[in-house]
Structures are given as C-alpha cells and as structure tokens.
Scaffold this active site. Structure first.
Site, PDB file in Angstrom:
ATOM      1  N   LYS A  90       0.862  -1.187   0.000  1.00 32.84           N
ATOM      2  CA  LYS A  90       0.000   0.000   0.000  1.00 32.84           C
ATOM      3  C   LYS A  90       0.889   1.224   0.000  1.00 32.84           C
ATOM      4  O   LYS A  90       1.821   1.324   0.804  1.00 32.84           O
ATOM      5  CB  LYS A  90      -0.876   0.001   1.272  1.00 32.84           C
ATOM      6  N   GLN A 111       7.283   3.955   3.936  1.00 32.37           N
ATOM      7  CA  GLN A 111       5.866   3.550   3.927  1.00 32.37           C
ATOM      8  C   GLN A 111       5.630   2.279   4.743  1.00 32.37           C
ATOM      9  O   GLN A 111       4.585   2.129   5.375  1.00 32.37           O
ATOM     10  CB  GLN A 111       5.419   3.351   2.474  1.00 32.37           C
ATOM     11  N   LYS A 114       5.451   3.478   8.333  1.00 29.32           N
ATOM     12  CA  LYS A 114       4.286   4.358   8.494  1.00 29.32           C
ATOM     13  C   LYS A 114       3.000   3.528   8.540  1.00 29.32           C
ATOM     14  O   LYS A 114       2.148   3.703   9.410  1.00 29.32           O
ATOM     15  CB  LYS A 114       4.235   5.320   7.307  1.00 29.32           C
ATOM     16  N   LYS A 126       5.369   1.738  -3.090  1.00 32.39           N
ATOM     17  CA  LYS A 126       5.336   3.098  -3.663  1.00 32.39           C
ATOM     18  C   LYS A 126       5.579   2.977  -5.157  1.00 32.39           C
ATOM     19  O   LYS A 126       6.211   2.013  -5.596  1.00 32.39           O
ATOM     20  CB  LYS A 126       6.459   3.935  -3.048  1.00 32.39           C
ATOM     21  N   GLY A 165      -2.682   8.227  -4.360  1.00 26.22           N
ATOM     22  CA  GLY A 165      -2.015   9.431  -4.857  1.00 26.22           C
ATOM     23  C   GLY A 165      -0.777   9.795  -4.052  1.00 26.22           C
ATOM     24  O   GLY A 165      -0.512   9.245  -2.990  1.00 26.22           O
ATOM     25  N   ASP A 166      -0.025  10.704  -4.603  1.00 33.08           N
ATOM     26  CA  ASP A 166       1.110  11.345  -3.924  1.00 33.08           C
ATOM     27  C   ASP A 166       1.359  12.612  -4.756  1.00 33.08           C
ATOM     28  O   ASP A 166       0.431  13.091  -5.441  1.00 33.08           O
ATOM     29  CB  ASP A 166       2.336  10.408  -3.902  1.00 33.08           C
ATOM     30  N   THR A 209      -4.621  13.497   5.089  1.00 32.80           N
ATOM     31  CA  THR A 209      -3.209  13.681   5.459  1.00 32.80           C
ATOM     32  C   THR A 209      -3.031  15.002   6.210  1.00 32.80           C
ATOM     33  O   THR A 209      -2.386  15.051   7.272  1.00 32.80           O
ATOM     34  CB  THR A 209      -2.301  13.636   4.212  1.00 32.80           C
ATOM     35  N   ASN A 240      -2.241  19.001  -1.901  1.00 27.57           N
ATOM     36  CA  ASN A 240      -3.261  18.326  -1.098  1.00 27.57           C
ATOM     37  C   ASN A 240      -2.960  18.392   0.401  1.00 27.57           C
ATOM     38  O   ASN A 240      -3.828  18.757   1.204  1.00 27.57           O
ATOM     39  CB  ASN A 240      -3.364  16.864  -1.567  1.00 27.57           C
ATOM     40  N   SER A 376      -6.849   5.749   3.643  1.00 23.77           N
ATOM     41  CA  SER A 376      -6.837   4.853   2.482  1.00 23.77           C
ATOM     42  C   SER A 376      -7.214   3.433   2.916  1.00 23.77           C
ATOM     43  O   SER A 376      -7.976   2.741   2.241  1.00 23.77           O
ATOM     44  CB  SER A 376      -5.450   4.821   1.842  1.00 23.77           C
TER      45      SER A 376
HETATM   46  P1  NDP Z   1       0.673  17.726  -4.407  1.00 22.92           P
HETATM   47  O1  NDP Z   1       1.139  17.318  -5.743  1.00 22.92           O
HETATM   48  O2  NDP Z   1      -0.764  17.914  -4.148  1.00 22.92           O
HETATM   49  O3  NDP Z   1       1.425  19.053  -3.935  1.00 22.92           O
HETATM   50  C1  NDP Z   1       2.811  19.102  -3.864  1.00 22.92           C
HETATM   51  C2  NDP Z   1       3.219  20.488  -3.385  1.00 22.92           C
HETATM   52  O4  NDP Z   1       4.603  20.486  -3.090  1.00 22.92           O
HETATM   53  C3  NDP Z   1       3.024  21.554  -4.458  1.00 22.92           C
HETATM   54  O5  NDP Z   1       2.791  22.788  -3.853  1.00 22.92           O
HETATM   55  C4  NDP Z   1       4.368  21.507  -5.182  1.00 22.92           C
HETATM   56  O6  NDP Z   1       4.683  22.690  -5.894  1.00 22.92           O
HETATM   57  C5  NDP Z   1       5.305  21.325  -4.005  1.00 22.92           C
HETATM   58  N1  NDP Z   1       6.516  20.657  -4.475  1.00 22.92           N
HETATM   59  C6  NDP Z   1       6.607  19.447  -5.057  1.00 22.92           C
HETATM   60  N2  NDP Z   1       7.871  19.163  -5.394  1.00 22.92           N
HETATM   61  C7  NDP Z   1       8.592  20.231  -5.016  1.00 22.92           C
HETATM   62  C8  NDP Z   1       9.959  20.549  -5.082  1.00 22.92           C
HETATM   63  N3  NDP Z   1      10.846  19.694  -5.623  1.00 22.92           N
HETATM   64  N4  NDP Z   1      10.357  21.732  -4.544  1.00 22.92           N
HETATM   65  C9  NDP Z   1       9.465  22.602  -4.010  1.00 22.92           C
HETATM   66  N5  NDP Z   1       8.145  22.353  -3.921  1.00 22.92           N
HETATM   67  C10 NDP Z   1       7.719  21.197  -4.417  1.00 22.92           C
HETATM   68  O7  NDP Z   1       1.281  16.620  -3.415  1.00 22.92           O
HETATM   69  P2  NDP Z   1       0.836  16.260  -1.919  1.00 22.92           P
HETATM   70  O8  NDP Z   1       0.365  17.470  -1.201  1.00 22.92           O
HETATM   71  O9  NDP Z   1      -0.021  15.066  -1.993  1.00 22.92           O
HETATM   72  O10 NDP Z   1       2.231  15.777  -1.317  1.00 22.92           O
HETATM   73  C11 NDP Z   1       3.103  16.652  -0.596  1.00 22.92           C
HETATM   74  C12 NDP Z   1       4.030  15.824   0.274  1.00 22.92           C
HETATM   75  O11 NDP Z   1       3.255  15.060   1.205  1.00 22.92           O
HETATM   76  C13 NDP Z   1       4.899  14.798  -0.464  1.00 22.92           C
HETATM   77  O12 NDP Z   1       6.124  14.666   0.212  1.00 22.92           O
HETATM   78  C14 NDP Z   1       4.107  13.512  -0.319  1.00 22.92           C
HETATM   79  O13 NDP Z   1       4.936  12.373  -0.440  1.00 22.92           O
HETATM   80  C15 NDP Z   1       3.580  13.679   1.091  1.00 22.92           C
HETATM   81  N6  NDP Z   1       2.407  12.882   1.452  1.00 22.92           N
HETATM   82  C16 NDP Z   1       1.256  12.921   0.718  1.00 22.92           C
HETATM   83  C17 NDP Z   1       0.174  12.181   1.118  1.00 22.92           C
HETATM   84  C18 NDP Z   1      -1.142  12.251   0.411  1.00 22.92           C
HETATM   85  O14 NDP Z   1      -2.076  11.625   0.888  1.00 22.92           O
HETATM   86  N7  NDP Z   1      -1.284  12.980  -0.676  1.00 22.92           N
HETATM   87  C19 NDP Z   1       0.231  11.297   2.281  1.00 22.92           C
HETATM   88  C20 NDP Z   1       1.460  11.392   3.020  1.00 22.92           C
HETATM   89  C21 NDP Z   1       2.496  12.142   2.587  1.00 22.92           C
HETATM   90  P3  NDP Z   1       4.750  22.668  -7.501  1.00 22.92           P
HETATM   91  O15 NDP Z   1       3.335  22.637  -7.972  1.00 22.92           O
HETATM   92  O16 NDP Z   1       5.473  23.915  -7.847  1.00 22.92           O
HETATM   93  O17 NDP Z   1       5.500  21.430  -7.909  1.00 22.92           O
HETATM   94  O1  2IT Z   2       3.039   8.935   1.463  1.00 15.56           O
HETATM   95  C1  2IT Z   2       1.896   8.490   1.661  1.00 15.56           C
HETATM   96  O2  2IT Z   2       1.582   7.961   2.731  1.00 15.56           O
HETATM   97  C2  2IT Z   2       0.902   8.622   0.599  1.00 15.56           C
HETATM   98  N1  2IT Z   2       1.188   9.204  -0.440  1.00 15.56           N
HETATM   99  C3  2IT Z   2      -0.475   8.038   0.770  1.00 15.56           C
HETATM  100  C4  2IT Z   2      -0.473   6.578   0.403  1.00 15.56           C
HETATM  101  C5  2IT Z   2      -1.824   5.913   0.369  1.00 15.56           C
HETATM  102  O3  2IT Z   2      -1.825   4.722   0.008  1.00 15.56           O
HETATM  103  O4  2IT Z   2      -2.841   6.512   0.708  1.00 15.56           O
END
Ligand code: NDP
Ligand code: 2IT
Length: 444
Positions: A90, A111, A114, A126, A165-166, A209, A240, A376
C-alpha cells in the site's frame, strides 16, 4: 561493526547510485539499533535486516503516450513492492520529473513503517513515473494515466497491491487510472484509494493527510503542556497535504502565515485564506503567486522557501529535503519550537540533528503524515464491505488513529530510553510489528 552498520555497508556497496534511498535506510537502521541489539541473535539468524532493506520486487516499465500536438513521449514507470508482511502493498504513486528508483525505494521503505504505525493491515509500497503533469491538458494527463495503467494493472489488485495518490497524483489522476484498470480487467474493485465519491472513494480521504498532521501536532503540543490555539504556523507546499493542514490548523485557532510552491512562497500576516488557496490550486491549477494578486496585505517571495518567517510551529508539506541544516537553525533562531512533517522526509539529516540538539519538539513524517494512508486503509475496508461511512465517522476514526500513533511513538521512545525522541519512537514502534510478522512467516 554492529549488525545495523554491517547491513548498511552492504546496502551502500550494492546500491551506490541511490542516495535518497541510502539516506533513508541509514537513518532508519541507526534508530533501530536499540531494538536490534536486544534481538541480534534472532534477527541475524533469520537475516531479518538484510530482508527488510530489500524490496520484495520492483517493476519498471516504459510509458508511451502522445501529446495534444501528436508528438510521442516515453516516460519511465515504476512500482516498488517493498514489504507485504502485514498486509497488501500500500502506498502512493508520484508523478514528478525527479522520480527515479532511489526516490521510490526511500518512499517505499518509509511507507512500511508508516503503515505499520497506523495499526491497520497494510504493507509498504510506492510507485510513480518521471512524468510532469504541470502544464499538461486533461486529455494528455488521461492518455498518460491510461498508458501507465495498461502496464501496471498486471501487478496490482485489491488484495495484492493498492496504490493511491502522492505528488502530482490527485483525484483526477486516480479517476483516469481506475477507469483504465476497470476496462482492462472488468473488475469493479478497491484497487486504488483516493477515488471519487461516486465510485468507491471515502469521505475525508482528500482531507486525511492534512487533518491527520494537525491532529498529531495538537497531541505533540499538548504533550508539552501547550495548546495550538493562537500559535503562528509556517506551512510549505500548497498541494493536497498543505491545503487541508492549513484548513484544520485555522479551524483549531492557529494562524497559518505561509504556503508555497516550487517557485516561491506567500506570506499572509492575516492567515492564509483557504478558499482563495483552493480556488487557485484545485480549480485553476495555477501558480501560488496568484494568491498575492488577490489577497490584500499578502506578499509573494519568488525563489524562496518560508523558513525565515517567525513562527511557533513549522509544518513542511511539499517534498523531501526541503529543510536543510541552515533552514532548521533559522527556524529555531526565530522562535520555532515544534516541527511536524506533512511531506515525506522534508528535513535533511543536518536539519534533524539541529532539531534534536536544540531539543525542540519534532514529529517525523512516518508518524505525522500517516493519516492519509490510514484513511486509504479505511477506504479499502469500506470497499470490501460495499458500504460507505459518513464524513464524521471517518474523521473520528482518523483522529483516534493519530492520537494512538502519538501515544505509541512517545511510549516506545520512553521504553527504549529515548524519551521525547520521536524519531527513535516512530521507527521502533513501526518496525516491531513488521519484524514479528516477518519472523513468524519464515524466510520469504
Ligand atoms: P501535491 O502534488 O498535491 O502538492 C505538492 C506540493 O509540493 C506543491 O505545492 C508543489 O509545488 C510542491 N513541491 C513538489 N515538489 C517540489 C519541489 N521539488 N520543490 C518545491 N516544492 C515542491 O502533493 P501532496 O500534497 O499530496 O504531497 C506533498 C508531500 O506530502 C509529499 O512529500 C508527499 O509524499 C507527502 N504525502 C502525501 C500524502 C497524500 O495523501 N497525498 C500522504 C502522506 C504524505 P509545484 O506545484 O510547484 O510542484
Ligand atoms: O506517502 C503516503 O503515505 C501517501 N502518499 C499516501 C499513500 C496511500 O496509500 O494513501
């Protein structure tokens, strides 16, 4: 040489070109030392750590697709099926130009622990591709997702591997991926999470998240005898995780003064306006600098990160290694006393050393952002029973899960003699269950 050092040296020799993975593995292995040294004979005999650091398998494939002008492109797609000891693989899919095997292995290894911390039956995986969704039309994103799934569908399923997603993969992408899976297999099953509400998605998954991050931050702050209300928070990212962290933090009475994207950050002394943020990022898919044009009193800082802004609490929610040692020092010098990680591995090694040396409150990603994958797993449960739960029910389960993660992390740290070191607490608490399951299942 200790067993953890031996395993790390072996890993370094085998994978010298995977810096992100080696960094994550080193940090995890080092902090597992207290539990490993207690159980060294059994772990060695069963080659437990040697197995723990290698994925069960990695699938790599090419993803051909055609853009709107008729030009063909080839991207690389991956799925790292890291560890299935406690449940089906997952973990999310990331679409970002920086994606490679090293980054996905680091994310996959994180992961595993976590997912174990959530206390739900999910293993670690992943995946993703080096595809950049920025600036692509809906039709291009759809064709890419369809091509990606045309290869991936062979390896996933509701009881084997359940992606989500991520970065770069949100509701739109999950919808296209799901449609193609269904078309190829004929199965209407919970093979992905983060689905739309009309086809098996869970209420509160988009929020999970960010909300979970704030729920655990609240516990961390309360644990130190303080409260979230009235505190100033600095957030990075505007995707997100950042969006819903901002919404929940503001609902609980804190003031969030920044958010960012990869081009720069916004400072809004009156508190980030969640509705404006969502309009820009969710509806228009525009850059964050738009915010300053619409909200009087706010400023846009091109090419900078928000770590120089005065705050009580920092919630990095963008990407890995976005806070370095210098940034950590700046935060602390400006009064920051708590860092909880929404992104995966946002603080580099020097930053973490700086937090720990200054004894500020620090909750690492695998505990702090576990709310997303936890919901999830609740989506998987709802899909299995073909029912859907109310927003309040899911949100309340999420809250309980985050409170329990805080308890388990802080109690484990204390039990092993590292009181208030949540890095050690999170790694050991997550590892204990996986190790027990791996030992029970034999040499597989
Ligand atoms: P999104 O794609 O929704 O948003 C990512 C954000 O981070 C955007 O604002 C993006 O800006 C910025 N970003 C991405 N890459 C870079 C970079 N190299 N340098 C600077 N800014 C950057 O992703 P999420 O919000 O889902 O994910 C954000 C973080 O949270 C990640 O580390 C992800 O692994 C983690 N995460 C996400 C989960 C989820 O459920 N979605 C769960 C747990 C962890 P830009 O548009 O300019 O790229
Ligand atoms: O980093 C993370 O925990 C995620 N992107 C969410 C993974 C999931 O299966 O919901």
């Amino acid at each position: 040489m200790s067993y953890v050092d031996e395993v790390y040296e072996g890993l370094k020799a085998k994978h010298p070109h995977e810096p992100e993975f080696l960094e994550a593995a080193k940090r995890i292995l080092e902090s597992l030392d207290p539990i490993v040294s207690k159980n060294e004979d059994v772990y060695r005999k069963n080659a437990l750590l040697e197995r723990f650091v290698e994925p069960e398998r990695i699938i790599t494939f090419r993803v051909p697709w055609t853009d709107d002008k008729g030009v063909n492109h080839i991207n690389l797609g991956y799925r790292v099926q890291f560890n299935s000891a406690i449940g089906p693989y997952k973990g999310g899919l990331r679409f970002h130009p920086s994606v490679n095997q090293s980054i996905l292995k680091f994310l996959g290894m994180e992961q595993i622990l976590k997912n174990s911390l959530t206390s739900l039956p999910i293993g670690g995986g992943k995946g993703g591709a080096d595809f950049d969704p920025h600036g692509k039309s809906d039709a291009e994103v759809m064709r890419f997702c369809q091509s990606f799934m045309t290869e991936l569908y062979k390896y996933i399923g509701k009881d084997t591997d359940v992606p989500a997603g991520d970065i770069g993969v949100g509701g739109r992408e999950v919808g296209y991926l799901y449609g193609q899976y269904k078309r190829l297999t004929g199965l209407y099953e919970g093979v992905l999470t983060g689905k739309g509400l009309t086809f098996g998605g869970s209420l509160a998954r988009p929020e999970a998240t960010g909300y979970g991050l704030v729920y655990i931050t609240d516990e961390v702050v309360k644990g130190a005898g303080k409260e979230l209300k009235g505190k100033t928070i600095v957030v990075s990212g505007s995707g997100n995780v950042a969006q819903y962290a901002i919404q929940k933090a503001e609902e609980l009475g804190a003031k969030v003064v920044t958010c960012s994207d990869s081009n720069g950050y916004i400072y809004d002394p009156n508190g980030i306006n969640f509705e404006v943020l969502c309009q820009i990022k969710q509806v228009e898919r525009a850059r964050i600098k738009e915010y300053a044009k619409r909200v009087p009193g706010s400023e846009y800082h091109e090419g900078e990160r928000p770590w120089g802004v005065k705050c009580d609490i920092a919630l990095p929610c963008a990407t890995q290694n976005e806070v370095n040692g210098e940034d950590a020092k700046k935060l602390i010098d400006n009064g920051c006393w708590c860092v909880c990680e929404g992104a995966n591995m946002p603080s580099d090694e020097a930053a973490i050393d700086t937090y720990l040396a200054a004894k500020i409150l620090y909750m690492p990603a695998k505990a702090a952002n576990a709310g997303g994958v936890a919901v999830s797993a609740l989506e998987m449960s709802q899909n299995s029973e073909r029912l859907s739960w109310s927003f309040e029910e899911v949100d309340s389960k999420l809250h309980d899960i985050m409170v329990n993660i805080y308890k388990s992390v802080s109690e484990t740290a204390k039990k092993y003699g590292y009181e208030n070191n949540f890095v050690v607490g999170a790694n050991i608490a997550g590892f204990e269950k996986v190790a027990t399951a791996m030992l029970a299942q034999g040499l597989v």
